[in-house]
Motif scaffolding. Sequence first.
Motif, mmCIF file in Angstrom:
data_model
loop_
_atom_site.group_PDB
_atom_site.id
_atom_site.type_symbol
_atom_site.label_atom_id
_atom_site.label_comp_id
_atom_site.label_asym_id
_atom_site.label_seq_id
_atom_site.Cartn_x
_atom_site.Cartn_y
_atom_site.Cartn_z
ATOM 1 N N GLY A 1 42.673 -17.570 24.994
ATOM 2 C CA GLY A 1 41.263 -17.526 25.506
ATOM 3 C C GLY A 1 41.178 -17.831 27.012
ATOM 4 O O GLY A 1 40.370 -17.250 27.844
ATOM 5 N N LEU A 2 41.972 -18.906 27.439
ATOM 6 C CA LEU A 2 41.731 -19.104 28.878
ATOM 7 C C LEU A 2 42.518 -18.087 29.571
ATOM 8 O O LEU A 2 41.860 -17.833 30.908
ATOM 9 C CB LEU A 2 42.877 -20.482 29.217
ATOM 10 C CG LEU A 2 42.003 -21.640 28.641
ATOM 11 C CD1 LEU A 2 43.091 -22.919 28.726
ATOM 12 C CD2 LEU A 2 40.855 -21.972 29.494
ATOM 13 N N PHE A 3 43.647 -17.337 29.073
ATOM 14 C CA PHE A 3 43.870 -16.187 30.059
ATOM 15 C C PHE A 3 42.913 -15.020 29.910
ATOM 16 O O PHE A 3 42.808 -14.584 31.200
ATOM 17 C CB PHE A 3 45.114 -15.722 29.077
ATOM 18 C CG PHE A 3 45.676 -14.194 29.723
ATOM 19 C CD1 PHE A 3 46.436 -14.311 30.788
ATOM 20 C CD2 PHE A 3 45.446 -13.195 28.890
ATOM 21 C CE1 PHE A 3 46.861 -13.027 31.188
ATOM 22 C CE2 PHE A 3 45.809 -11.925 29.352
ATOM 23 C CZ PHE A 3 46.636 -11.809 30.565
ATOM 24 N N ALA B 1 47.757 -31.986 26.559
ATOM 25 C CA ALA B 1 47.449 -32.438 25.270
ATOM 26 C C ALA B 1 48.669 -31.945 24.446
ATOM 27 O O ALA B 1 49.500 -32.678 23.592
ATOM 28 C CB ALA B 1 46.264 -31.622 24.571
ATOM 29 N N VAL B 2 49.099 -30.620 24.830
ATOM 30 C CA VAL B 2 50.276 -30.052 24.221
ATOM 31 C C VAL B 2 51.660 -31.030 24.548
ATOM 32 O O VAL B 2 52.489 -31.086 23.352
ATOM 33 C CB VAL B 2 50.714 -28.600 24.492
ATOM 34 C CG1 VAL B 2 51.911 -28.151 24.014
ATOM 35 C CG2 VAL B 2 49.473 -27.645 24.009
ATOM 36 N N SER C 1 49.749 -22.488 16.297
ATOM 37 C CA SER C 1 48.598 -21.159 16.454
ATOM 38 C C SER C 1 47.395 -21.621 17.192
ATOM 39 O O SER C 1 46.732 -20.949 17.925
ATOM 40 C CB SER C 1 48.124 -21.147 15.221
ATOM 41 O OG SER C 1 49.329 -20.622 14.257
ATOM 42 N N ALA C 2 46.730 -23.073 17.183
ATOM 43 C CA ALA C 2 45.646 -23.482 17.593
ATOM 44 C C ALA C 2 46.034 -23.303 19.188
ATOM 45 O O ALA C 2 45.258 -22.950 19.827
ATOM 46 C CB ALA C 2 45.462 -24.873 17.148
ATOM 47 N N GLY D 1 53.572 -26.199 7.649
ATOM 48 C CA GLY D 1 52.109 -26.138 7.855
ATOM 49 C C GLY D 1 51.687 -26.825 8.906
ATOM 50 O O GLY D 1 50.611 -26.130 9.869
ATOM 51 N N PHE D 2 51.808 -28.163 9.442
ATOM 52 C CA PHE D 2 51.323 -28.758 10.560
ATOM 53 C C PHE D 2 51.792 -28.063 11.904
ATOM 54 O O PHE D 2 51.014 -27.787 12.709
ATOM 55 C CB PHE D 2 51.822 -30.384 10.700
ATOM 56 C CG PHE D 2 51.543 -31.040 11.727
ATOM 57 C CD1 PHE D 2 50.107 -31.454 11.964
ATOM 58 C CD2 PHE D 2 52.449 -31.466 12.670
ATOM 59 C CE1 PHE D 2 49.758 -32.022 12.961
ATOM 60 C CE2 PHE D 2 51.994 -31.980 13.840
ATOM 61 C CZ PHE D 2 50.446 -32.362 14.035
ATOM 62 N N GLU D 3 53.262 -27.619 11.911
ATOM 63 C CA GLU D 3 53.809 -26.992 12.987
ATOM 64 C C GLU D 3 53.095 -25.816 13.320
ATOM 65 O O GLU D 3 52.533 -25.350 14.521
ATOM 66 C CB GLU D 3 55.206 -26.730 12.699
ATOM 67 C CG GLU D 3 56.043 -27.980 12.887
ATOM 68 C CD GLU D 3 56.173 -28.952 12.035
ATOM 69 O OE1 GLU D 3 55.281 -28.302 10.872
ATOM 70 O OE2 GLU D 3 56.830 -29.890 11.708
ATOM 71 N N ILE D 4 52.697 -25.065 12.240
ATOM 72 C CA ILE D 4 52.172 -23.673 12.418
ATOM 73 C C ILE D 4 50.784 -23.766 12.853
ATOM 74 O O ILE D 4 50.304 -23.035 13.764
ATOM 75 C CB ILE D 4 52.127 -22.879 11.081
ATOM 76 C CG1 ILE D 4 53.664 -22.489 10.663
ATOM 77 C CG2 ILE D 4 51.509 -21.600 10.865
ATOM 78 C CD1 ILE D 4 53.831 -21.827 9.365
#
Length: 321
Positions: free
Chosen positions: A77-79, A27-28, A69-70, A62-65
Amino acid sequence: MSWLPEASAHAMRIDILLAGLVIISLAVLGLVFGLMALNVLRFRAGRTSPIARASAEHKGWGFEIAWTSATLVIFFGLFLWATQLYVVGFRPPDDAIQIYVTGKQWMWKIQYPGGQREINALHVPVGRPVRLLLTSEDVIHDFSIPVLRIKHDVLPGRYQSLWFTATRTGSFRLYCTQFCGLGHSRMTGTLTVLNATDYAGWLNSAPASGSLATVGEALFIRSGCSGCHASSRYAPDAGDTSRAPSMVGLYGSRVALADGRAIVADAAFLHDSILDPPRRQGASFATEMPSFRGVLAEEDLAALVAYLQTLSPTLPQEAGN
């Protein structure tokens, strides 16, 4: 249901974790390359309008941050989830069956608590936790059973530990996944998972010359250990405990070392203390124990460790005796 064959209690959790990593990474990757392609088309030479240039000069962050961040939170969380799975994978239940696995060019030698031995074959009961104590006699190997999602380096002269609970019966392949010499490709074997009745029958039918603990007790005497280390199997005055610690209750206790550290006397500690005594020298004993490296084979060390474990009054009874 996993898209790969699985036969252990934690295999599904491992698969979900890996699937989550792959999906988030894709996705990234798609987002980054998608934005790159969009901007290449939008601002390519000859197509950039004054309006587009003006919007680029007043770019908002705003969009990049937000998406950075997400994805950071998701990956963190996966870590944490992976860390939890890793820690659990090296903390076997107290009632786990303890099996010794020794790698050697180019075979796996298996020893059971009851004294049964196998080459390139491992038998376990379904639904029971099994702890493997792994070591090597020569070079670095890697013990892997893909269907259980377990894999661990096997190091010369050191104990490595992992555990699993098989969830279905059948025969599955095990491998060495670390190149260890010309015969590496032949270093394979078979895991056989049996129901409780069949496993008990196999234990009774497999040849054994006494339990590991019994063999270890004989080694304890024959190697001269009983001259310094007291044991409950002997008279109260047996062993000079002013020179060396008593073995009674040592396993599982905390030991103060000469360098000031305090560690738990687990199977790896007992194994290392026999092979490399100076690294495990107790703080209150000045006498240095001789090393048995090259004197005792790994099979003998496994028997000694199994015997020393029985001297702990809190040690749970091992299945398979």
